[in-house]
Design an enzyme around this catalytic site. Structure first.
Site, PDB file in Angstrom:
ATOM      1  CE  LYS A  94      57.466  26.383  14.221  1.00  0.00           C
ATOM      2  NZ  LYS A  94      56.980  26.335  12.877  1.00  0.00           N
ATOM      3  CE  LYS A 124      65.781  25.227  22.006  1.00  0.00           C
ATOM      4  NZ  LYS A 124      65.869  26.365  21.086  1.00  0.00           N
ATOM      5  CE  LYS A 180      56.602  27.602  26.970  1.00  0.00           C
ATOM      6  NZ  LYS A 180      57.959  28.170  27.039  1.00  0.00           N
TER       7      LYS A 180
END
Ligand code: TRP
Length: 335
Positions: free
Chosen positions: A202, A115, A199
């Site tokens: 969203k 991240k 994956k």
């Protein structure tokens, strides 16, 4: 996980729009655990502060996620459902555990590395400390089992290290050392409908990559019809899917939805092409989503009821956590 004194704790970030990946990967596993153990499930809104957020969006997402969880089968009469930030003990225990966790441990966390990427200097301190807050979430309630996806296993292992070091450093038998709980029905990773190697997410720019809980029956069928595949018929064994990520994903979704094994699904569809398989898949997915979508629509119109459920959950969670926090404070000399 069959011990009667098992206690399950898990959290999910309130991201708004839930999709099939969230539902199959996390939420339906939670739903099944409700009858096996005492369960505490929370909306990890403090974890949401580790990246840039819009306050209005966060506020709305918490309710939306609570509604989605209940619509999917989390029963507030069985499970304790609450928002993390309603209970200051999470933050307070996190701070105490910051004294135990080591920089080196956190530096090894792959989620942090992913991240923060190359921009470590610009990442928030909270993003670095994220796993310690997660440890506090778990240890506060003496969780024995923590259902998480593969990507969160390392954080549960870190939680174990923190618990052991704290107990040892302060010579107490306070924290229960939790087990990650990866299994429990489907372990399939649900991937994008457009690319079997990433994956379902969203944040994928293509709406066609995911099935949303709010999609109509027609939208679901259309997304599955247009899902990426290969021209081969389905094989008769799971190994033969390994080199075919899109086929593997669709078969995995089918198995996860119906609760069958991959081999069971293949034994029925082996030799058939996607022209036959996709409509069958669309049907089971529609049957799963349609009632959830309906209930979600109703719950969205009852914000007061949602707030009441979350407040009730927070009161119950708080009762369980308070004595543990008090003992942690005492252990370090804050009494
Ligand atoms: N980090 C978890 C995730 O992104 C969410 C989470 C926060 C969590 N606190 C937790 C999961 C405690 C299990 C236990 O999925």
């Amino acid at each position: 996980m069959t011990e009667s004194n098992a206690r399950v704790v898990s959290g999910i970030q309130p991201t708004g729009d839930l999709h099939l990946g969230n539902l199959l990967g996390a939420i339906l596993r939670w739903v099944r655990m409700q009858d096996e153990a005492q369960c505490l499930f929370f909306l990890a809104d403090l974890h949401a502060l580790t990246v840039d957020i819009d306050p209005a969006e966060l506020r709305a997402n918490v309710r939306e996620m609570a509604a989605a969880l209940i619509a999917s089968g989390i029963d507030p009469a069985k499970s304790i459902l609450f928002r993390q930030s309603a209970i200051p003990a999470h933050s307070e225990l996190c701070w105490i555990l910051n004294g135990t966790a080591r920089m080196g441990w956190l530096n090894r966390m792959t989620q942090w590395k992913d991240k923060a990427g190359k921009n470590r200097e610009g990442a928030s301190v909270a993003l670095f400390d994220y796993p310690v807050l997660q440890a506090a979430d778990i240890l506060l309630y003496q969780a024995t089992h923590v259902p998480v996806g593969e990507d969160q296993k390392q954080h549960v292992e870190l939680t174990r290290d923190i618990a052991l070091k704290f107990n040892n450093d302060f010579d107490v038998e306070l924290f229960v050392v939790p087990e990650p709980f990866i299994g429990g029905g489907t372990t399939a990773r649900i991937m994008s409908l457009r690319d079997g190697k990433v994956k379902m997410s969203k944040s994928d720019p293509s709406d066609m990559s995911r099935v949303q809980l709010t999609d109509s029956d027609d939208e679901i069928a259309q997304k599955i019809r247009k899902a990426k595949t290969d021209p081969e018929p389905l094989p008769d064994n799971a190994d033969a899917l390994e080199a075919r990520p899109e086929a593997k994903n669709l078969v995995g979704i089918y198995a996860a939805v119906t609760g069958e094994s991959i081999d069971e699904v293949l034994s029925r569809f082996a030799g058939q092409g996607f022209g036959a398989f996709k409509p069958a898949l669309a049907e089971v997915v529609v049957n799963l989503i349609a009632p959830i979508r309906q209930r979600l629509g109703e719950l969205r119109r009852e914000p007061d009821e949602l707030d009441r459920i979350l407040a009730h959950g927070a009161a119950r969670a708080s009762e369980i956590g308070a004595p543990v926090l008090a003992r942690a404070r005492a252990a370090v000399g804050l009494d």
